[in-house]
Structure formats: C-alpha cells, structure tokens
Enzyme design. Structure first.
Site, PDB file in Angstrom:
ATOM      1  N   GLU A 195     -32.772 -16.299 -12.509  1.00  0.00           N
ATOM      2  CA  GLU A 195     -33.602 -15.832 -13.623  1.00  0.00           C
ATOM      3  C   GLU A 195     -34.424 -16.943 -14.262  1.00  0.00           C
ATOM      4  OE1 GLU A 195     -30.798 -11.943 -14.575  1.00  0.00           O
ATOM      5  OE2 GLU A 195     -30.930 -13.529 -16.092  1.00  0.00           O
ATOM      6  N   GLU A 313     -29.344  -8.578  -8.107  1.00  0.00           N
ATOM      7  CA  GLU A 313     -28.453  -8.261  -9.222  1.00  0.00           C
ATOM      8  C   GLU A 313     -28.994  -7.039  -9.941  1.00  0.00           C
ATOM      9  OE1 GLU A 313     -27.205 -11.684 -11.654  1.00  0.00           O
ATOM     10  OE2 GLU A 313     -27.476 -10.410 -13.415  1.00  0.00           O
TER      11      GLU A 313
END
Length: 538
Positions: A195, A313
């Site tokens: 991220e 994810e």
C-alpha cells in the site's frame, strides 16, 4: 394528472416484477474461454497485526500475527490442507516495518510495540530466523504455496505528506532470501511493498523510484536463484489501484521485470459502517467495483502485457472488518460475487484478508473454527476451474451467476448468488453451442438476452433429455434462515468440524439435469453439470 399517476404505478409494478421475476434463464457460452485464472486462484493472507491493533473500541486480532500465531494448532493445518495447495500471502500494513533476523542484523530481534509517530502507530519489528523456520515447517506440512511481502521502505526517509524518498536498501532482504534458499524453503513469489502506490496508506513512494527499486530486486533474484531450477515471480505493488501510477510503474520498470501487478480492494467501507448489510445485498453497489478490475486489465494490456493481475488483499470492510457481518454467512455474498467478477477480468489470484485474524478471517481468531466464508472459498476452489465462461442471464439483477469449466473434470460449474430477501428463483440453464458472442462483452449481458432468444439453443448436452442424467448441487444457507448466522448449512446440514477436528465432507445432492435449479432467498448454490458440452473446457 390521474393518467400520469396510473402510468407511473403501472411502470413501477412492471419494473418491480421484472426485477424480482422468479423464472430466470441462464445461457452459458461453452465455445470459447472469456478469461482464465490460475489453479491457485483462491488465496488467503497471514498478517502482521499484533494483539493491540484496535479499531472502534475493539481489538479483534488476538494471537493471529505472523509473529505469534499458534502454528501447531491442528485446526490450522487441517484448514490449509483441505485446499490441497492453498496459496498464502504473508503480508499486510506493517510489512514495510519488518526486518529479518539474519546473523548480520546488528540489533535485537523484537516484536511490534505501540509507538507514537510510527507507521500506523507501531514500531519496527523483526521476523526471527527461528520463527521463519517454524512458518516453513507449517507451509511444507500443508503444501501451501507462499507469496511473501518484503519491506520496501528499508533505507528510505520521510520527505513530506507521507512521501518517502531515497533508494531502497536491499542488504537485509538479500541476506534473508539467501538464508531462505540455503534451507530449501520454496517461496513461489516475492511481493515488494504494501500500500505504497498512488496516494499510499500512511506512506507512499513515487512510481519512478518504485520502478527503479524493482529493477534492483529483479537483478537480485536473478543472481540469488541462478542455480535454482525455478525462478520466483516478482510481485508489486500490493496497493490500491491508481491508473496513472500503475501505468508509470510498468513503463519505467520495463519489459519482464514485474510478473504480477497486485491491488487491494475494500469496497464495503469501514468496519463500523452501519450500511454494510444493505451494501452486500445491493447488486448495483456490488457491481461498482467492476470498473477497477476492468481498468487494471486495460492498464496491463497497454503498458505491461508481460504481467498479470492479482487481488493481493481483499477483506470487504477495512479496519479489521465488521464485528457484526464479516464472520457471518452474509459475508459470503460479496466475497463469492467478487471472486466471480475478478475472474472474468483475467485476475489470476484473489487473496482473501485473512486466513485468520481480525473479524474477516476465514477461521475464527480465538477458536480456529472455520467461519462460513471458509466453506464458500473451499467449494469455489474444489469446483470452479481455471477456464471462465461467458453467460447471458435474464430476469432479476438480484441473481448473480458465474460459470467456469469444472475443476479437474469434464463439464462446467456455476455459482448462483441470490441477493433477494424474498424471491426464490427457478433457474433454467441452457447451452449456446453455435453462437460466438461479440468480443469484449461482459458476463452479465441482459441487453443481449432478447436477441439471444431468437437463436437456436440446446440443453446442456446431448444426453440431457435422459432423466437418468444428474447434476450436482451444493446449496448454502444460514442456520435457522438467519443470514447473519455464524454457521452455514450445506444442503440443510450444518457445516461443523468433525469430532477429530477435520473439515467435514462437502457432499452434493444429485438432481435430474433438465429440471430447473431452485435458489432460495439469500442463499448461494454451486451447481455442477458433468455432461455440459463446452468445447472451451475440453
């Protein structure tokens, strides 16, 4: 005015009837594959979050971190083994603060602790070599396929507004991978960072710098695996999709550097969102995420066709999931719908957050007992093959349908998801043997259905008129007709571990092929047609 009112009422009634029409026809195109997934499409994550990761006045992680999970618990091994080679992605928000406790590390190997000013409010931590050995014993015992997320912030420094600059320091990672190779531990793929793409989540790195570091990591892997029979894949960036950033990363890193582009999805909002239930049952809301899959597919085709797309994810609701929904039967509705949607856009792997940990684990964090989503994932893994088939569907948008080649055998498998609280759908499945649909059309093409009815259709196979021909059905419902139950029923039988702690058998009911498939309100049905003539699946 009265005439207008009457017309409005009639239109409203007609719209409602068409939306909730109980009779549905599904036409499966078996002549060509619409897309293809990997054999290890269903994947689950192990995260780094410690016990004191808390949101909304709750701390649902317990002892489920990569660093402290009870790896000897028999339910854990049984749950992984039931998949027969489950892909596990080791990673998460804190991975860019993890160092590896190789002998060259010059300071003590410590766990995470709360720290003001640290990323996500935590200090750096260390994965000890002893713990890495223990993890690999579990992976080897269960046949798991491993994707490991590496620390991509090592050596960098904060600049401003969450931006980190400077070259990546590869020294600690090199020593860790060298140790991994020396022990014969198989890591299928190394993922770089978590991220940090686009605007990032608490930290970000520019696409230009990220690409530069990926070239370094690719060269490192090539060097270290020079004498190996297999080369691991290089996976990046493990973040939220930003079209411009992803395109630049592919262009700047260059041909063949990145094998897989991973992205994360949490499309239901925060775990405290009071509208999560209604979002899951809203077909229009669920369909919004299709734009992300489509845009990533186009970005890869245009800028990096040597790579493929993974969902690295996805947990539905972020911040550990919803305490009231994520561990219940209802959660399977968005999850299976997203598996179907992702697969038709050539997504090769879909990693569920999490295998265990938070409210959204496939296994309960405290007891290791499977939540309903575990069985939904297992049925998909066992029944839905790599080949993705297009479907035309008539009737209500509240019935979602996805078709694949059957896993490992002849025929096809369908998953039918009934989002309606009140309508029981009667589904007729037909085979379009002769029509080649326009390239690029989606899996849900209601506009083409009326035109399609004018074509010549056949039943699922030449033998389908024989009443002795059977199909397999796997109907999932919530216990006591409660969609928020923690227990799912398979064909009316509770899905519970055996007395020995084993995963229960997932047995179908056998039904005459030509009869309609009845899908009850707020239920899910996997249906296998063993004699469906699908040339693309041969």
């Amino acid at each position: 005015m009265i005439l207008q009112l009457v017309l409005f009422v009639l239109c409203s009634i007609g719209g409602a009837l068409s939306e909730e029409s109980p009779d549905v026809t599904i036409i499966v195109k078996g002549s060509d594959l619409a897309a293809e997934t990997d054999d290890t499409f269903v994947c689950a994550t192990l995260d780094w979050w410690p016990h004191d990761k808390c949101n909304y006045n709750q701390c649902p992680w317990g002892q489920s971190s990569v660093l402290n999970l009870d790896l000897s618990h028999p339910f854990l091994a049984n749950a992984i083994q039931a998949f027969d080679r489950l892909r596990i992605r080791v990673g998460g928000s804190l991975q860019d603060q993890v160092v590896y406790g190789v002998p060259s590390l010059e300071y003590p190997c410590l766990p995470f602790s709360k720290m003001s000013g640290g990323l996500f409010g935590f200090s750096k931590a260390c994965l000890s070599i002893e713990r890495w050995d223990e993890l690999n014993l579990l992976f080897q015992k269960t046949g798991a396929i491993i994707t490991f997320g590496l620390n991509a912030l090592r050596g960098r420094h904060r600049v401003h507004n969450g931006l980190w600059a400077g070259d990546w320091n590869s020294t600690n990672t090199r020593d860790f991978i060298e140790y991994t190779i020396s022990k014969g531990y198989e890591v299928d793929s190394w993922e770089f960072g978590n991220e940090l793409s686009g605007r990032g989540i608490d930290a970000r790195v520019s696409a230009e710098q990220y690409a530069k570091d990926l070239v370094v990591l690719r060269a490192l892997l090539k060097e270290l695996y020079e004498d190996s029979n297999t080369q691991p894949m290089l996976v990046a960036p493990g973040g939220f999709f930003d079209q411009q950033w992803y395109a630049q990363l592919l262009q700047d890193s260059g041909l063949g550097v990145v094998n897989v582009m991973t992205h994360h999805i949490y499309n239901l909002g925060g775990g405290d969102d009071s509208h999560i239930e209604s979002k899951i049952m809203d077909p229009q809301y669920l369909s919004r995420v299709a734009d992300t899959f489509r845009n990533l597919q186009l970005t890869i085709e245009r800028h990096g066709p040597w790579s493929s797309a993974w969902v690295g994810e996805a947990g539905g609701a972020f911040n550990s999931g919803s305490r009231l929904v994520s561990n219940t039967f209802l959660n399977s509705f968005w999850y299976l719908d997203q598996l179907g949607m992702a697969s038709k856009y050539n997504t090769k792997v879909y990693c569920r957050q999490t295998l265990i940990g938070g409210n959204y684990g496939l296994l309960d964090t405290d007891t290791f007992i499977p939540n309903p989503d575990y069985y939904s994932a297992l049925l998909w893994h066992r029944l839905m093959g790599k080949g993705v088939l297009s479907v035309d569907i008539s009737g209500s948008s509240y019935l979602r349908a996805y078709a694949h080649c059957r896993k490992g055998k002849a025929g096809i498998s369908l998953v039918l998801i009934n989002l309606s609280k009140s309508t029981k759908f009667s589904v007729t499945v037909r085979n379009d043997l002769n029509v080649i649909l326009a390239e690029g059309e989606g899996i849900h093409k209601e506009n083409s259905f009326i035109h399609g009815l004018k074509r010549t259709f056949s039943w699922v196979g030449k033998k389908a008129s024989d009443e002795s021909e059977k199909r397999e059905e796997y109907h999932l419902t919530g216990k006591d007709d409660n969609h928020l139950s923690r227990t799912a029923l398979l064909n009316g039988t509770p899905l519970e571990l055996t007395e020995d702690g084993d995963i229960p058998p997932l047995d179908p009911v056998h039904v005459p092929t030509n009869s309609p498939v009845d899908v009850s309100p707020l239920s899910i049905a996997f249906v296998v047609f063993p004699n469906f003539e699908a040339q693309a699946c041969a």
